[in-house]
Design a protein around this motif. Structure first.
Motif, PDB file in Angstrom:
ATOM      1  N   UNK A 142       9.011  12.226   2.493  1.00 23.78           N
ATOM      2  CA  UNK A 142       8.982  11.714   4.090  1.00 23.78           C
ATOM      3  C   UNK A 142       7.828  11.101   4.507  1.00 23.78           C
ATOM      4  N   UNK A 143       6.658  11.069   3.972  1.00 26.23           N
ATOM      5  CA  UNK A 143       5.605  10.286   4.339  1.00 26.23           C
ATOM      6  C   UNK A 143       5.391   8.918   4.090  1.00 26.23           C
ATOM      7  N   UNK A 144       6.214   8.772   2.776  1.00 27.72           N
ATOM      8  CA  UNK A 144       6.090   7.299   2.310  1.00 27.72           C
ATOM      9  C   UNK A 144       6.517   6.297   3.128  1.00 27.72           C
ATOM     10  N   UNK A 145       7.411   6.321   4.062  1.00 26.96           N
ATOM     11  CA  UNK A 145       7.948   5.189   4.798  1.00 26.96           C
ATOM     12  C   UNK A 145       6.557   4.760   5.844  1.00 26.96           C
ATOM     13  N   UNK A 146       5.833   5.574   6.073  1.00 28.21           N
ATOM     14  CA  UNK A 146       4.643   5.160   6.947  1.00 28.21           C
ATOM     15  C   UNK A 146       3.691   4.286   6.018  1.00 28.21           C
ATOM     16  N   UNK A 147       3.920   4.153   4.681  1.00 27.02           N
ATOM     17  CA  UNK A 147       2.849   3.533   3.930  1.00 27.02           C
ATOM     18  C   UNK A 147       3.745   2.259   2.965  1.00 27.02           C
ATOM     19  N   UNK A 148       4.966   2.098   3.482  1.00 31.30           N
ATOM     20  CA  UNK A 148       5.912   1.041   2.803  1.00 31.30           C
ATOM     21  C   UNK A 148       5.230  -0.213   2.744  1.00 31.30           C
ATOM     22  N   UNK A 149       4.727  -0.691   4.032  1.00 33.79           N
ATOM     23  CA  UNK A 149       4.427  -2.006   4.125  1.00 33.79           C
ATOM     24  C   UNK A 149       3.058  -2.124   3.247  1.00 33.79           C
ATOM     25  N   UNK A 150       1.995  -1.165   3.660  1.00 34.52           N
ATOM     26  CA  UNK A 150       0.788  -1.388   2.739  1.00 34.52           C
ATOM     27  C   UNK A 150       0.839  -1.465   1.160  1.00 34.52           C
ATOM     28  N   UNK A 151       1.831  -0.530   0.845  1.00 32.98           N
ATOM     29  CA  UNK A 151       2.330  -0.651  -0.687  1.00 32.98           C
ATOM     30  C   UNK A 151       2.733  -1.867  -1.043  1.00 32.98           C
ATOM     31  N   UNK A 152       3.339  -2.604  -0.163  1.00 30.55           N
ATOM     32  CA  UNK A 152       3.810  -3.911  -0.540  1.00 30.55           C
ATOM     33  C   UNK A 152       3.046  -5.309  -0.062  1.00 30.55           C
ATOM     34  N   UNK A 153       1.996  -4.816   0.217  1.00 35.72           N
ATOM     35  CA  UNK A 153       1.055  -6.113   0.488  1.00 35.72           C
ATOM     36  C   UNK A 153       0.713  -6.753  -0.880  1.00 35.72           C
TER      37      UNK A 153
END
Ligand code: 5GP
Ligand code: MN
Length: 340
Positions: free
Chosen positions: A329-340
């Motif tokens: 559930x918390x992963x979407x919040x970090x999606x952008x950062x993890x794809x940088x």
């Protein structure tokens, strides 16, 4: 507090305090045990009655280390532990900075809150107000490296011996994944060069730590990777979960899951790896990352934990299914950062 000021203050501490208890964190690792024992041996040289307390047992791959027989394991002998804490005139926190990291010892640490405290640690977010002196360096490989620097300040020629050097090497080696990460400056290599000698054999120490698996432990590692690893497409993330019954099936011993979380990072595009395990009624999270993605922030924000930028841990009081859901559930919040 600057290093120099800490070293100067430590000189006074050595002459002022006579009964020193060194405390390290719950589920102690190589750095917790290595830094604590090295400081213990160093304090003994000044005629100080030093003791080491850890909240619970250390993994069996550390059982060969010099001095482990003198460590008090609090959950096996709380009465003696309380007695030591109450009679200490100084308490040193090693490899953690918040008392909540001391498990069962926490309560009794609170009871002796008027005993002066010293901190030697490399974790983030320390509250310095509770310490009479502190060496708190986030950009240092390990607490053991900090203890090495402290002893070096007093003179390796006078105070370094094989026991101290061995303990310090174990701490630095384990916290850097055998010098693969968490190295911020060349001093780490320089100081290790000084610890190694004809009677302190780096390769032998490495083999005692990393080449003493039981068959079950290696099979558990294989099981984790082939049966329990999920890659989250679009997040550059992998997670592994292990239920209580998985652990039982492989006759889990303390330390058997140590290092498992690092393996998914071997995959080229994986930036974060998570190990989720079921332990005595709580769920433990172990986080690792490559590059500048901060698992410390993630663990602190959502999993009651913290640690370092690339290695952190946390806990949730729930079942495995809920824990995995909470994580997803918390992963979407970090999606952008993890794809940088
Ligand atoms: P591990 O995943 O090996 O248990 O922990 C990785 C790092 O995070 C270690 O440096 C450890 O001290 C830190 N850490 C683990 N669990 C916690 C936690 O619950 N709280 C905090 N603040 N740090 C943790
Ligand atoms: Mn450490």
């Amino acid at each position: 507090m600057s290093k120099q000021l800490f070293f100067n203050q430590f000189r006074e501490i050595l002459s002022q305090y006579k009964r020193v208890v060194i405390v390290s964190h719950v589920n102690p690792d190589g750095d917790a045990i290595g830094s604590s024992l090295a400081l213990y041996y160093f304090l003994l040289k000044f005629g100080i009655d030093a003791k080491v307390i850890i909240p619970n047992d250390f993994p069996s791959f550390l059982a060969w280390m010099p001095g482990v027989e003198n460590i008090l394991i609090f959950d096996k002998n709380a009465e003696k532990g309380v007695e030591l804490l109450n009679s200490a005139d100084l308490i040193c926190y090693l490899d953690f900075n918040h008392p909540s990291r001391t498990g069962l010892v926490h309560n009794d640490l609170c009871h002796c809150k008027n005993t002066p405290r010293v901190l030697i640690d490399h974790h983030r977010d320390a509250d310095y107000s509770q310490f009479i002196a502190y060496l708190s360096e986030v950009e240092t490989s390990s607490t053991s490296e900090l203890v090495a620097e402290l002893i070096q300040h007093f003179g390796f020629d006078k105070y370094l011996d094989d026991n101290i050097a061995t303990c310090l090497l174990v701490g630095i080696m384990t916290d850097t994944g055998s010098f693969a990460h968490s190295i911020y400056h060349p001093d780490t290599f320089e100081i290790c060069g000084k610890l190694i000698s004809p009677t302190v054999d780096y390769q032998l120490i490495h083999s005692k730590i990393y080449s003493t698996f039981s068959e079950n432990r290696l099979r558990l590692l294989g099981f984790c990777i082939s049966n329990r690893m999920t890659i989250l497409d679009g997040y550059n993330t992998a997670y592994i979960y292990l239920s209580k019954s998985d652990l039982e099936e492989f006759n889990y011993q303390v330390g058997d899951t140590e290092g498992v979380v690092n393996f998914p990072l071997m995959i080229d595009n994986i930036r974060m790896s998570v190990l989720i395990t079921e332990r005595q009624g709580v769920i433990r999270f172990s986080f690792r990352s490559k590059g500048d993605f901060s698992v410390h922030e993630l663990a602190k924000e959502h999993f009651n934990g913290g640690g370092h930028t690339n290695a952190a841990g946390g806990t949730l009081e729930c079942g495995m299914e809920q824990a995995i859901k909470a994580f997803l559930d918390v992963m979407p919040q970090y999606k952008e950062e993890l794809n940088k």
